[in-house]
Design an enzyme around this catalytic site. Structure first.
Site, PDB file in Angstrom:
ATOM      1  N   CYS A 173      55.588  24.704  29.650  1.00  0.00           N
ATOM      2  CA  CYS A 173      55.807  25.582  30.816  1.00  0.00           C
ATOM      3  C   CYS A 173      55.929  27.034  30.339  1.00  0.00           C
ATOM      4  O   CYS A 173      54.978  27.579  29.813  1.00  0.00           O
ATOM      5  CB  CYS A 173      57.049  25.138  31.595  1.00  0.00           C
ATOM      6  SG  CYS A 173      57.045  23.421  32.111  1.00  0.00           S
ATOM      7  N   ASP A 236      48.209  21.516  39.185  1.00  0.00           N
ATOM      8  CA  ASP A 236      49.308  22.455  38.942  1.00  0.00           C
ATOM      9  C   ASP A 236      49.241  23.573  39.962  1.00  0.00           C
ATOM     10  O   ASP A 236      48.324  24.396  39.948  1.00  0.00           O
ATOM     11  CB  ASP A 236      49.189  23.011  37.518  1.00  0.00           C
ATOM     12  CG  ASP A 236      50.418  23.773  37.060  1.00  0.00           C
ATOM     13  OD1 ASP A 236      51.050  24.446  37.911  1.00  0.00           O
ATOM     14  OD2 ASP A 236      50.745  23.712  35.863  1.00  0.00           O
ATOM     15  N   HIS A 269      51.972  20.168  37.463  1.00  0.00           N
ATOM     16  CA  HIS A 269      52.689  20.923  36.437  1.00  0.00           C
ATOM     17  C   HIS A 269      53.733  20.017  35.789  1.00  0.00           C
ATOM     18  O   HIS A 269      54.282  19.118  36.407  1.00  0.00           O
ATOM     19  CB  HIS A 269      53.358  22.143  37.077  1.00  0.00           C
ATOM     20  CG  HIS A 269      54.015  23.039  36.084  1.00  0.00           C
ATOM     21  ND1 HIS A 269      53.296  23.800  35.190  1.00  0.00           N
ATOM     22  CD2 HIS A 269      55.328  23.276  35.817  1.00  0.00           C
ATOM     23  CE1 HIS A 269      54.135  24.476  34.419  1.00  0.00           C
ATOM     24  NE2 HIS A 269      55.366  24.180  34.791  1.00  0.00           N
TER      25      HIS A 269
END
Length: 301
Positions: A173, A236, A269
């Site tokens: 991330c 995502d 994500h």
């Protein structure tokens, strides 16, 4: 629990709270075990890696600004020297998921070091207030973070168990973006594996936010000092596939033929984060296998 679907934390319409999940049942136990409660799934069953036959250390070393930078270190038992992998956390810092990633790498033969980039302000790991977490993360600017990576490399180079000539980096991330930045900055890096780190500013950000996020990976393709593999989710919502394609094009223009990006079409994500609802076991396992093969070729030969 917050359903986190973006690299630097949620936007207003992303919140899906379940406070009860943090207080009772299995999730309550996991929270006490050190997983970030702000993102912990109600039915989380994360991978747990034993530290048997590993050497675990929690240490500090000086950053360029004089801060005593905390870090979690996991490495195989024995004298080594072992290839080094810097592990860059998500926005929640060095909580149990990141520590477990370090232990997984140690079991694969690496000395894994996870610096606590955010602790100058506050450790975000135990917090549930996402606005506070985002403020802590925002305070960790590019130069501070690169200084902390430099300090980590310097400290590792002084350890007899570390092979400072074989150094990689991986991150998740927020940390995925740091991987691209560090591999463009440090000639010591031999390999990078970026898990769904933002590549370019989102279309919704202001010019000021776009400037604050620089340097963006899409602008650094020509500066990469080593190959990087990117592992991204096709679903995502924070990292559009268009930005992934822009990064691929930038790598091609720069002649970075050894750097590649894999997109898992159905993955959201944070698909590797096994303590979150976003976890996708098959895609996470494939990505981890790619990381291990890539690091084996770059760091152990």
């Amino acid at each position: 629990m917050t359903n986190l679907i973006r690299p630097e934390g949620p936007e207003a319409d992303d919140f899906r709270f379940s406070r009860r999940a943090l207080a009772v049942g299995a999730v309550g136990g996991l929270a006490f075990a050190g997983y970030a409660p702000a993102a912990l799934a109600r039915q989380a069953a994360p991978i747990t890696t034993s530290d048997d036959d590993l050497t675990i250390e929690q240490t500090t070393y000086p950053a360029p600004d004089g801060f005593a930078l905390p870090a979690y270190v996991a490495r195989p038992n024995g004298a080594g020297p072992f290839p080094v992998v810097v592990v860059v956390s998500e926005i929640f810092g060095v909580h149990e998921y990141i520590r477990d990633v370090c232990r997984r790498l140690a079991r694969a033969g690496y000395a894994a070091i996870a610096p606590a980039f955010f602790n100058r302000i506050e450790d975000p790991a135990p917090l549930t207030d996402m606005q506070r977490v985002q403020a802590i993360v925002a305070a960790a600017g590019y130069e501070q973070v690169m200084g902390d990576v430099s300090a980590t490399l310097d400290w590792a180079s002084q350890q007899l168990w570390a092979n400072g000539d074989k150094t990689g980096i991986t991150g998740f991330c927020w940390g995925g973006k740091v991987v691209w930045q560090a591999c463009a900055r440090f000639a010591q890096m031999d390999a990078g594996a970026a898990w769904y780190g933002r590549l370019a500013p989102a279309a919704t950000v202001t010019p000021e936010q776009a400037e604050a996020g620089r340097p963006w990976p899409v602008d650094l393709a020509g500066d990469l000092k080593c190959p990087v593999i990117g592992l991204y989710g096709g679903q995502d919502r924070g990292i559009p596939v268009a930005s992934v394609e822009a990064m691929r094009a930038a790598l091609q223009r720069a002649g970075q033929t050894n750097s590649t990006i894999t997109v898992y079409p159905d993955a959201p994500h944070a698909f590797h984060a096994d303590y979150r609802d976003s976890y996708r076991a098959t895609d996470a396992a494939d990505g981890w296998g790619r990381l291990l093969a890539f690091f084996e070729a770059r760091l152990k030969t």
